[in-house]
Design a protein around this motif. Structure first.
Motif, PDB file in Angstrom:
ATOM      1  N   ASP A 143       0.835  -1.193   0.000  1.00  0.00           N
ATOM      2  CA  ASP A 143       0.000   0.000   0.000  1.00  0.00           C
ATOM      3  C   ASP A 143       0.880   1.258   0.000  1.00  0.00           C
ATOM      4  OD1 ASP A 143      -2.307   1.446   0.005  1.00  0.00           O
ATOM      5  OD2 ASP A 143      -2.731   1.201   2.144  1.00  0.00           O
ATOM      6  N   HIS A 166      -6.281   3.076 -15.968  1.00  0.00           N
ATOM      7  CA  HIS A 166      -7.250   3.439 -14.922  1.00  0.00           C
ATOM      8  C   HIS A 166      -6.645   3.268 -13.540  1.00  0.00           C
ATOM      9  CE1 HIS A 166     -10.732   4.333 -17.312  1.00  0.00           C
ATOM     10  NE2 HIS A 166     -10.501   3.267 -18.066  1.00  0.00           N
ATOM     11  N   LEU A 167      -5.855   2.210 -13.393  1.00  0.00           N
ATOM     12  CA  LEU A 167      -5.206   1.953 -12.114  1.00  0.00           C
ATOM     13  C   LEU A 167      -4.298   3.122 -11.723  1.00  0.00           C
ATOM     14  CD1 LEU A 167      -4.669  -0.407 -10.014  1.00  0.00           C
ATOM     15  CD2 LEU A 167      -2.596  -0.825 -11.312  1.00  0.00           C
ATOM     16  N   GLY A 170      -6.242   6.193 -10.890  1.00  0.00           N
ATOM     17  CA  GLY A 170      -6.880   5.998  -9.585  1.00  0.00           C
ATOM     18  C   GLY A 170      -5.892   6.200  -8.441  1.00  0.00           C
ATOM     19  N   LEU A 171      -4.679   5.660  -8.601  1.00  0.00           N
ATOM     20  CA  LEU A 171      -3.661   5.769  -7.559  1.00  0.00           C
ATOM     21  C   LEU A 171      -3.261   7.230  -7.353  1.00  0.00           C
ATOM     22  CD1 LEU A 171      -1.462   2.713  -8.615  1.00  0.00           C
ATOM     23  CD2 LEU A 171      -2.717   2.938  -6.461  1.00  0.00           C
ATOM     24  N   GLU A 174      -5.835   9.198  -5.493  1.00  0.00           N
ATOM     25  CA  GLU A 174      -5.791   8.976  -4.037  1.00  0.00           C
ATOM     26  C   GLU A 174      -4.671   9.772  -3.385  1.00  0.00           C
ATOM     27  OE1 GLU A 174      -7.458   4.374  -3.864  1.00  0.00           O
ATOM     28  OE2 GLU A 174      -5.317   4.744  -3.792  1.00  0.00           O
ATOM     29  N   ARG A 176      -1.386   9.581  -4.276  1.00  0.00           N
ATOM     30  CA  ARG A 176      -0.083   8.926  -4.308  1.00  0.00           C
ATOM     31  C   ARG A 176       0.787   9.514  -5.423  1.00  0.00           C
ATOM     32  NH1 ARG A 176      -1.493   3.174  -2.008  1.00  0.00           N
ATOM     33  NH2 ARG A 176      -3.732   3.215  -2.259  1.00  0.00           N
TER      34      ARG A 176
ATOM     35  N   GLN B   6     -13.880   0.818 -14.939  1.00  0.00           N
ATOM     36  CA  GLN B   6     -14.003   1.595 -13.706  1.00  0.00           C
ATOM     37  C   GLN B   6     -12.648   1.669 -13.004  1.00  0.00           C
ATOM     38  OE1 GLN B   6     -16.963  -0.528 -11.537  1.00  0.00           O
ATOM     39  NE2 GLN B   6     -18.520  -0.037 -13.064  1.00  0.00           N
ATOM     40  N   ALA B   7     -12.392   2.823 -12.422  1.00  0.00           N
ATOM     41  CA  ALA B   7     -11.157   2.955 -11.666  1.00  0.00           C
ATOM     42  C   ALA B   7     -11.236   2.005 -10.481  1.00  0.00           C
ATOM     43  CB  ALA B   7     -10.984   4.381 -11.187  1.00  0.00           C
ATOM     44  N   GLN B   8     -10.213   1.145 -10.337  1.00  0.00           N
ATOM     45  CA  GLN B   8     -10.263   0.176  -9.261  1.00  0.00           C
ATOM     46  C   GLN B   8      -9.679   0.754  -7.999  1.00  0.00           C
ATOM     47  OE1 GLN B   8      -8.767  -2.946 -11.670  1.00  0.00           O
ATOM     48  NE2 GLN B   8      -9.788  -4.471 -10.441  1.00  0.00           N
ATOM     49  N   ARG B  12      -6.967  -0.652   1.094  1.00  0.00           N
ATOM     50  CA  ARG B  12      -5.921  -0.067   1.931  1.00  0.00           C
ATOM     51  C   ARG B  12      -5.437  -1.096   2.939  1.00  0.00           C
ATOM     52  NH1 ARG B  12      -5.064   5.343   0.275  1.00  0.00           N
ATOM     53  NH2 ARG B  12      -3.197   4.917   1.498  1.00  0.00           N
ATOM     54  N   LEU B  13      -4.231  -0.877   3.410  1.00  0.00           N
ATOM     55  CA  LEU B  13      -3.630  -1.757   4.403  1.00  0.00           C
ATOM     56  C   LEU B  13      -3.911  -1.125   5.760  1.00  0.00           C
ATOM     57  CD1 LEU B  13      -1.958  -4.325   4.164  1.00  0.00           C
ATOM     58  CD2 LEU B  13       0.081  -2.936   4.114  1.00  0.00           C
TER      59      LEU B  13
END
Ligand SMILES: Nc1ncnc2c1ncn2[C@@H]1O[C@H](COP(=O)(O)OP(=O)(O)OP(=O)(O)O)[C@@H](O)[C@H]1O
Ligand SMILES: [Mg+2]
Lengths: 308, 276
Positions: A143, A166-167, A170-171, A174, A176, B6-8, B12-13
């Protein structure tokens, strides 16, 4: 992040006095032709290789000095970094154990990257795309606040490429830091907010993708009108505007957007038959930019052949 | 492909842990037990340690009647019981080499050093986990080999030796200790050479090629030098008797442990300095 980073492999210079910072919350594309030093830079960041000169830090510390490195950075390297005899599951589990990360997390990530059905198979039997997915799972295991991927779409099918795009978005969303290398300008223009371009180990460009595209296209607009003389007069009133004739009733306009030209025409009650912003292909722009810094050029090979 | 577009969300850890030596050891244990190649090497080591003495004992027993007194005097029950150690040491050495060179040849080492960038904890963990596994793995086979060969030789009183007889238990268990140390030595060689074939060749050179080469030296030189070779020093761990041309148990053991420590130290020195 990096300051004056330099790496020689014997006489071979791989990275040359490279300095840059990667911002959180954005996808930063790291571009350069083959052999320009992208992978080497990433190995230097992870301190897998020691720099000949210069320094690189992550969140203010050397990678080696972080107490929980996998929570800081998740990395996918260019060369496979998996024991071919071990299953995907056990590979991730072994990495997870070093940070006291549990089995549930490993299962979650295997599902996330879509390796559920092959998780117990030996990684040596994986296809290129499956290997990339396993590498991405390993990168996300801790993470991490920074994700660093070396050519992640290499070997992925179109669905996989879309998934990675997309990944990454998305990251970054968030908050990052996402640092991803590629030699495909077109892919990067869709994914990255910011671009760092290198050639022969040196930095050539460090700017937002928007800015890069704007510079690349050169702000050229094609205009066709039967009232050529009047339009030329109307447009040339602004500063830094050039109008070049490109044929009968056809102009190339630089320094104005299509919107500005259309409005100027309307204000002067002039007729337009065509108004087309010209996009130089990004691939072309990238090649122009790195032309002098390409390690292996087709032209070089030809001229060498000619000598022989 | 709605799942893809969709954005995956990455789960979270919940809590974040730091790297500790114990955790790295657990990781190394997972690595060791999850490879078929290491399991095969272990199996070969165990099998050789048991089967060779059994075979040797059976042959000795069946041919005893036709043996000359000289031949008979040459047969020592403990040598028979530990005959497998000389051969299975190669299996254990290969295992020790593979523990580290397997990571270099596949690129796994980059993943290991990305997770543990200080690197040394990986070497300590590999060495410790491997040492414990090698000893626990080889102890039952040497004990089984001793009691099985003794059972087979039970008709020949002169070849009977009690486990409680002075030095016998020590020698038998010493066989397992020797195999463990051989594995550590090989692991160190593997970490220095970083290439499977090269490391096995280096190990074989030190243990199987150099010792017989000593015979071309004048015999007083040979006797002066040979006992300090790793293989000769280590042999004292499972020898019942020590003569003028060999080191004592204590000296031999100390020297062999020293050789192991030296290879691991050189490996550690290089490990933190070399590019991967
Ligand atoms: N371990 C190494 N030993 C010797 N030379 C190396 C090593 N790694 C990289 N190089 C050299 O350094 C230069 C940069 O290589 P690098 O792999 O970093 O480029 P790259 O930008 O990742 O290229 P690509 O787009 O092909 O992946 C190349 O000229 C390469 O030959
Ligand atoms: Mg590369």
């Amino acid at each position: 992040m990096a300051e004056g980073l330099t790496k020689y492999y014997g006489e071979q210079r791989a990275v040359d006095d490279l300095s840059f910072t990667v911002q959180p919350g954005l996808v930063t594309g790291f571009l350069g032709p083959n052999g320009s030093g992208k992978s080497t830079t990433m190995r230097l960041i992870l301190e897998l290789d020691a720099p000949t000169a210069g320094d690189v830090t992550l969140n203010g510390k050397h990678y080696r000095d972080h107490t929980a490195p996998l929570h800081e950075v998740g990395a996918l390297l260019e060369a496979r970094s998996v024991h071919t005899g071990r299953s995907a599951y056990n590979h991730l589990l072994a990495l997870a154990h070093t940070h006291g990360i549990g089995r549930r997390r490993v299962d979650e990530l295997i599902d996330l990257v879509g390796l559920h059905d092959v998780a117990r198979k030996r990684a040596g039997k994986f296809s290129l795309g499956m290997g990339q997915r396993l590498g991405i799972a390993a990168a996300l295991l801790g993470d991490p606040s920074t994700i660093m991927l070396d050519e992640p779409v290499n070997g992925l099918d179109p669905e996989g490429i879309l998934w990675v795009r997309h990944l990454l978005r998305g990251l970054a969303a968030e908050g990052r830091t996402v640092f991803v290398s590629s030699h495909l300008m077109s892919e990067m223009s869709l994914t990255a907010d910011h671009l760092i371009v290198i050639g022969r180990g040196r930095k050539i460009a460090d700017m937002s993708t928007e800015e890069f595209i704007r510079q690349a296209s050169g702000g050229l607009v094609l205009v066709r009108t039967p009232q050529a003389a009047e339009l030329r007069k109307a447009l040339l009133s602004g500063p830094d505007v050039t109008v070049t004739a490109a044929g009968p009733g056809l102009f190339e306009v630089r320094g104005l957007t299509a919107v500005q030209i259309g409005e100027a025409a309307a204000a002067n009650q002039l007729v337009l038959h065509e108004l087309t912003p010209q996009q130089a292909s990004l691939e072309e722009a990238f090649m122009t930019l790195t032309r002098d810094d390409v390690e292996f050029k087709a032209a070089d090979l030809e001229s060498e052949e000619a000598v022989l | 492909m709605s799942a893809v577009s969709q954005a995956q969300q990455i789960p979270r850890l919940s809590h974040t842990g730091r790297v500790t030596q114990l955790r790295v050891a657990r990781s190394e244990w997972t690595k060791l037990r999850s490879l078929r190649s290491t399991l095969w090497s272990m199996f070969a080591g165990v099998l050789l340690t048991i089967l060779l003495p059994v075979l040797f004992a059976a042959l000795t027993s069946s041919h005893w009647g036709s043996m000359s007194p000289h031949e008979r005097a040459d047969r020592h029950p403990l040598d028979i019981a530990l005959a497998g150690v000389n051969v299975s040491q190669l299996a254990i050495a290969v295992l020790g080499v593979l523990v580290i060179t397997g990571e270099y040849s596949t690129g796994m080492i980059r993943a290991s050093f990305t997770a543990v960038p200080k690197r040394l904890p990986v070497l300590w963990a590999k060495t410790a986990v491997f040492a414990v596994v090698a000893f626990l793995l080889m102890l039952p086979p040497v004990l089984i080999a001793f009691f099985a060969s003794q059972a087979i030789l039970s008709r020949h009183h002169i070849l009977q030796i009690s486990f409680s007889h002075s030095g016998v238990a020590r020698s038998v268990i010493g066989g397992a200790v020797y195999l463990m140390l051989v594995g550590i030595f090989a692991l160190g060689i593997g970490a220095i050479v970083r290439n499977t074939a090269g490391a096995i060749a280096t190990f074989a050179g030190i243990f199987f090629v150099i010792p017989p080469l000593m015979n071309i030296l004048p015999s007083n030189w040979n006797h002066a030098v040979s006992k300090y070779l790793p293989s000769e020093a280590g042999r004292q761990l499972f020898s019942l008797t020590h003569d003028a041309n060999s080191l004592s148990l204590g000296a031999g053991a100390r020297l062999f442990v020293g050789y192991c420590a030296l290879t691991i130290a050189v490996a550690a020195f290089l490990l933190v300095r070399r590019d991967t």
